[in-house]
Design a protein around this motif. Structure first.
Motif, mmCIF file in Angstrom:
data_model
loop_
_atom_site.group_PDB
_atom_site.id
_atom_site.type_symbol
_atom_site.label_atom_id
_atom_site.label_comp_id
_atom_site.label_asym_id
_atom_site.label_seq_id
_atom_site.Cartn_x
_atom_site.Cartn_y
_atom_site.Cartn_z
ATOM 1 N N PRO A 49 1.008 -0.854 -0.150
ATOM 2 C CA PRO A 49 0.168 -0.155 0.181
ATOM 3 C C PRO A 49 0.696 1.387 -0.194
ATOM 4 O O PRO A 49 0.593 2.596 -0.224
ATOM 5 N N THR A 53 0.595 3.560 -3.169
ATOM 6 C CA THR A 53 -0.174 4.880 -2.929
ATOM 7 C C THR A 53 0.780 5.807 -3.765
ATOM 8 O O THR A 53 0.254 6.930 -4.382
ATOM 9 N N ASN A 118 -4.583 -5.599 0.625
ATOM 10 C CA ASN A 118 -3.895 -4.313 0.574
ATOM 11 C C ASN A 118 -4.070 -3.633 -0.778
ATOM 12 O O ASN A 118 -3.704 -2.380 -0.625
ATOM 13 N N TYR A 120 -7.094 -2.756 -1.042
ATOM 14 C CA TYR A 120 -8.304 -2.089 -0.440
ATOM 15 C C TYR A 120 -7.580 -1.902 0.840
ATOM 16 O O TYR A 120 -8.479 -0.194 -0.064
ATOM 17 N N GLU A 121 -6.932 -1.912 0.756
ATOM 18 C CA GLU A 121 -6.018 -0.573 1.425
ATOM 19 C C GLU A 121 -5.131 0.528 0.883
ATOM 20 O O GLU A 121 -5.785 1.834 1.391
ATOM 21 N N THR A 122 -5.046 0.097 -0.197
ATOM 22 C CA THR A 122 -4.604 1.632 -0.697
ATOM 23 C C THR A 122 -5.369 2.774 -1.565
ATOM 24 O O THR A 122 -5.757 3.446 -1.660
ATOM 25 N N SER A 124 -8.617 2.996 -0.039
ATOM 26 C CA SER A 124 -8.717 3.273 1.553
ATOM 27 C C SER A 124 -7.546 4.720 1.348
ATOM 28 O O SER A 124 -8.067 6.208 1.557
ATOM 29 N N ARG A 125 -6.887 4.380 0.819
ATOM 30 C CA ARG A 125 -5.826 5.758 1.724
ATOM 31 C C ARG A 125 -5.695 6.600 -0.177
ATOM 32 O O ARG A 125 -5.409 7.645 0.747
ATOM 33 N N ALA A 194 -14.199 0.386 -0.610
ATOM 34 C CA ALA A 194 -13.111 1.079 -0.261
ATOM 35 C C ALA A 194 -12.651 2.924 -0.421
ATOM 36 O O ALA A 194 -11.955 3.407 0.185
#
Length: 343
Positions: A49, A53, A118, A120-122, A124-125, A194
Motif C-alpha cells: 500500500p 499509493t 492490501n 483495498y487498503e491502497t 482507502s488511502r 474502500a
C-alpha cells in the motif's frame, strides 16, 4: 470541489474536458522507476500500500489529471483465487495454467479478500490523500481477458488455447468465466466500499472474436458484472473498455449498460460521436506513440479529438496506455493542451 470527471460520467459535463491517461503511473516517470527498483517483485509492488499509493499519486502531482487510477494489475484476481502468478523480466506475466478440471478445482473464492486486501487498503488511502477534485478510479480485468492468462499461463498473440477450450470444452470454459465473474464483481464492489468513485473493466484482448462468441464470452460476463455492481452501488459509474472490438463496440455499450466506454486508437471519431457518444460518455482515444513524438503532431491530434467530441460527454484519454519511452515533458504539454481547451 467538484469532481468533473465523475460528473461527466453521470451526464453533467463541464466546459472543460476532464482527462486521465491509462498507465499514467509507470515506467516513463523517473520517480516511479526509483520506487519500483526497491520492490522484490511486481506482485509485491502491487500489494504494497505504501508504494502503490505513492506511484498512483505521482502523476497527479506532476500533471494535475482529473482522475487517478489505482495502481495494481489485472492478475491480482487470479492470484487471489489461488493461482500462482509471477512476472519474469523480459517475458511478462507467468501463471500456472488452469486448463483441466483438476487445475480448475484448485481455484476458490475462499480467502480471496484476505489475499487481495492490501489493494483495498491502497484504495482507502488514496481516497483520503488525493485532492478533493480528483476522481479515484478502481479497475479490474474483464473475465475474457483474464481468462486468456489463466488458461494459457502467459500472454499470447492469438489466444489459440483459450479459443480452443471455449469451442471444444465449453463446460470447463464456462466454469472459469463464471468464477471470474464472481470474483471480479466482489473485487470491484470492495474497491468501491474502500473509496473508489468510478470503476473500469478492461477487456484488452477482445479483438477478432466471432460475433456469437463475442456476445457469450465478452458481453454476457461484463453485463453480469455491471448488474451485480449496480445492485450494491447504483450511484458508481462503470466504464468498459472492449479494446479493438470494432463494429461490436456499439452493441457492447447497449447490452452491457456501462456508463462510459473507452475508445481504442483505431475507432473513427466521427462514427464514435454519431453512434456511441449519443448513448454513453466516451473516453479516448489518442495514440500513445503520438505522445512519444510530441510537438505539433501531438497537439493537433489532441485538438482534433477534443473538437470532434465536444458536443457530448467526453473524457480525454489514450487509445491504450503510455509506453515506457514517453518523455515526461510531452505529457506535460498534452495535459496543458487539454486543460486549455474549452467546448
Amino acid at each position: 470541489m467538484t469532481k468533473i470527471l465523475l460528473e461527466t460520467l453521470k451526464g453533467n459535463p463541464s466546459d472543460r474536458v476532464p482527462f486521465w491517461f491509462m498507465r499514467q503511473a509507470g515506467r516513463y516517470l523517473p520517480e516511479y522507476r526509483e520506487i519500483r527498483q526497491n520492490a522484490p517483485s511486481f506482485m509485491d509492488f502491487c500489494y504494497n500500500p505504501d508504494q502503490a499509493t505513492e506511484v498512483t499519486l505521482q502523476p497527479i502531482r506532476r500533471y494535475g489529471m482529473d482522475g487517478a487510477i489505482l495502481f495494481a494489475d489485472i492478475l491480482v484476481v487470479p492470484d487471489g483465487l489461488g493461482q500462482k502468478v509471477w512476472f519474469e523480466a523480459g517475458h511478462g506475466p507467468k501463471l500456472t495454467p488452469v486448463n483441466t478440471e483438476e487445475t480448475y478445482a484448485e481455484l476458490s473464492l475462499n480467502g480471496f479478500h484476505d489475499k487481495v486486501g492490501n489493494v483495498y487498503e491502497t484504495v482507502s488511502r488514496l481516497s483520503k490523500e488525493l485532492p478533493e477534485e480528483v476522481t479515484l478510479i478502481g479497475f479490474a480485468g474483464a473475465p475474457w481477458t483474464v481468462a486468456t492468462y489463466v488458461i494459457e499461463g502467459a500472454g499470447s498473440k492469438d489466444h489459440a488455447a483459450v479459443r480452443q477450450m471455449g469451442y471444444g470444452n465449453p463446460e470447463l470454459f464456462g466454469k472459469i468465466l463464471d468464477l471470474l465473474v464472481d470474483a471480479t464483481s466482489e473485487y470491484l464492489c470492495a474497491q468501491i466500499d474502500a473509496g473508489a468513485n468510478v470503476v473500469q473493466i478492461f477487456d484488452s484482448w477482445s479483438a477478432a472474436i466471432p460475433e456469437p462468441y463475442f456476445h457469450k464470452w465478452i458481453i454476457e460476463p461484463t453485463r453480469e458484472i455491471v448488474a451485480r455492481v449496480r445492485a450494491k452501488h447504483n450511484e458508481t459509474p462503470i466504464i468498459g473498455f472492449p479494446r479493438l472490438s470494432g463494429a461490436m463496440l456499439e452493441t457492447y455499450v447497449l447490452e452491457t449498460k456501462v456508463d462510459g466506454v473507452s475508445l481504442d486508437t483505431g475507432v473513427p471519431l466521427d462514427w464514435a460521436r454519431d453512434s456511441v457518444q449519443r448513448h454513453v460518455c466516451v473516453q479516448g482515444n489518442m495514440d500513445p506513440h503520438l505522445v512519444v513524438s510530441g510537438g505539433d503532431a501531438m497537439v493537433n491530434e489532441a485538438t482534433r479529438i477534443l473538437d470532434t467530441l465536444k458536443g457530448g460527454s467526453h473524457i480525454f484519454n489514450l487509445g491504450h496506455g503510455f509506453v515506457p519511452q514517453t518523455p515526461p515533458e510531452n505529457v506535460a504539454l498534452l495535459s496543458e493542451t487539454i486543460k486549455n481547451f474549452r467546448r
